[in-house]
Design an enzyme around this catalytic site. Structure first.
Site, short mmCIF file in Angstrom:
data_model
loop_
_atom_site.label_atom_id
_atom_site.label_comp_id
_atom_site.label_asym_id
_atom_site.label_seq_id
_atom_site.Cartn_x
_atom_site.Cartn_y
_atom_site.Cartn_z
N CYS A 33 0.83 -1.21 0.00
CA CYS A 33 0.00 0.00 0.00
C CYS A 33 0.86 1.26 0.00
O CYS A 33 1.55 1.55 0.98
CB CYS A 33 -0.91 -0.05 1.23
N CYS A 36 0.06 3.86 2.68
CA CYS A 36 0.49 3.33 3.99
C CYS A 36 1.97 3.64 4.21
O CYS A 36 2.38 4.06 5.30
CB CYS A 36 0.27 1.83 4.08
#
Length: 108
Positions: A33, A36
């Site tokens: 991600c 993230c």
């Protein structure tokens, strides 16, 4: 990565997060991600800043799917602020350090 950031999973989520005396900011994330990874440095800094007063915990949703399912994680990064075993605040998506600090400050 800060050594103050705690990595928790299905087996130790309850003891690490739900039974914590201090507020806990939990980052549900995954290695693939991009957003993230983008907020990871801010989380490291927050873990250092709030050491002893609040915890920053990361849960890899790929490795710990039971916990992710329990908290209805459908989009990442998803940050939940826990206090006394209850979710106090939710933030979905990448945000700045200041916004995350406000979440923690409200719980202190």
């Amino acid at each position: 990565m800060s050594d103050k950031v705690i990595h928790a999973g299905d087996a130790d989520f309850e003891t690490t997060v739900l039974q914590s005396d201090a507020p806990v900011l939990v980052d549900f994330w995954a290695p693939w991600c991009g957003p993230c990874r983008m907020i990871a440095p801010a989380l490291d800094e927050l873990a250092e800043t709030y050491a002893g007063r609040a915890k920053v915990v990361k849960v890899d949703i790929d490795q710990h799917q039971a916990t992710a399912l329990k908290y209805h994680v459908r989009s990442i990064p998803m940050l939940l602020l826990f206090k006394d075993g209850q979710v106090q605040a939710t933030q979905i998506g990448a945000v700045g350090k200041a916004q995350l600090a406000q979440m923690i400050d409200k719980a202190l």
